[in-house]
Structure formats: C-alpha cells, structure tokens
Enzyme design. Structure first.
Site, PDB file in Angstrom:
ATOM      1  CG  HIS A  17      -1.948  -0.989   1.302  1.00 30.30           C
ATOM      2  ND1 HIS A  17      -2.177  -1.731   2.443  1.00 30.30           N
ATOM      3  CD2 HIS A  17      -2.854  -1.420   0.387  1.00 30.30           C
ATOM      4  CE1 HIS A  17      -3.186  -2.565   2.226  1.00 30.30           C
ATOM      5  NE2 HIS A  17      -3.603  -2.406   0.984  1.00 30.30           N
ATOM      6  CE  LYS A  41     -12.915  -6.112   2.160  1.00 31.53           C
ATOM      7  NZ  LYS A  41     -11.565  -5.703   1.761  1.00 31.53           N
ATOM      8  NE  ARG A  90      -2.897  -8.063  -4.123  1.00 29.54           N
ATOM      9  CZ  ARG A  90      -3.818  -8.089  -3.189  1.00 29.54           C
ATOM     10  NH1 ARG A  90      -3.569  -7.593  -2.010  1.00 29.54           N
ATOM     11  NH2 ARG A  90      -5.003  -8.621  -3.404  1.00 29.54           N
ATOM     12  CB  SER A 128      -4.756  -6.238   4.328  1.00 26.19           C
ATOM     13  OG  SER A 128      -4.226  -4.986   4.013  1.00 26.19           O
TER      14      SER A 128
END
Length: 159
Positions: A17, A41, A90, A128
């Site tokens: 990040h 979440k 990614r 994460s």
C-alpha cells in the site's frame, strides 16, 4: 491541482500500500489515502486505528493526507475535488474485480478516472488478509508491514 483518492480498508496498511501511495505522488499533486469504514467486512482494527496506522506509515510524504470515510467513494472524491481514483493491481486475479469497480465508478461519476498502479515486484504478493493471517498464527510479519503496524498486530493477537 491534481488530486487523487487512494481508497481501501487498509486493515492493516502494508508495504505494498505504501509503495502504491508513494508512486501516486509522482503522478498527482495531492493524494488522499481514504480509509474505508468497511461495512461489508469485519476489520481487525477499527476505522480510526486503521487511519492512524496509515498516517504514521505515510508521515514522510507531505503530499499525502489520510482520511477515514464511510460514504460512496465517488461522493467522497467529489467532496475533495479529486479527479482520479488510484487502484492497485497485484495480479491478474485482481483485474476482473477492479475493472468492474472502475466501470461502476465511471457510470456514477464520469468526471473521475480510475488509474491502475502495480506495486514493486517484490511487494506484489503482499495483501492485508495474508498479513492478518500470519499475525493470527504468530508468524513474522516483518518485511510485509512497517514496524509500528507489526507492533499493533502483536498487541491485538497477544490479548
């Protein structure tokens, strides 16, 4: 002034990040790291703690500001006069979801462009969720997150 929003839950903020936020400062005059409330979440850290961890991690970059938010992203972007949304890719697996988000955001706010950035190759595998799982199992998270984040993770998992 070119302003971009870099949104995410940042639960926790990782070196990946931070790399993307730093890269965004080369393209924009101001970057707002927008820490999402994450209503869908169950974050490990609460909103204010995630924002504070991000502020500390990005303190050496004066053109970056960290702000928590809990409204529609394009509304947040308009409020802050942003013209771009930064999203990280990614791997190919990220692309399908991210392109859907970009299309929805474009439909809602045609004046805001999504910009995709990829992290440095050595950071592309960090997420994460992987960091949270490593910490939960008492794994070493050094090299994935800044030291202050590693300490915060250890504190949570020691309880």
């Amino acid at each position: 002034m070119r302003i971009a929003i870099y949104p995410g839950t940042f639960d926790p903020i990782t070196l990946g990040h931070i790399d993307l936020a730093r890269r965004a400062t080369h393209l924009f005059d101001r970057v707002i790291v927008a820490v999402a409330a994450a209503s869908m979440k169950s974050p490990l850290f609460d909103l204010e703690e995630r924002a504070e961890l991000a502020r500390i991690a990005l303190a050496d970059l004066p053109q970056i500001e960290v702000k928590p938010f809990s409204v529609l992203l394009v509304d947040f972007a308009h409020t802050h006069h942003a013209t771009s949304i930064i999203r990280g890719l990614r791997a190919v697996s990220d692309f399908e979801y991210e392109i859907q988000l970009a299309a929805v955001n474009r439909r809602l706010a045609p004046d805001i462009e999504t910009v995709f950035l990829s992290p440095a190759e050595e950071l592309g595998f960090i997420s994460s969720s992987i960091v949270r799982e490593l910490a939960r199992l008492n794994g070493n998270v050094e090299g994935f997150v800044p030291a202050h984040v590693a300490k915060a993770l250890a504190r949570i998992h020691d309880n």
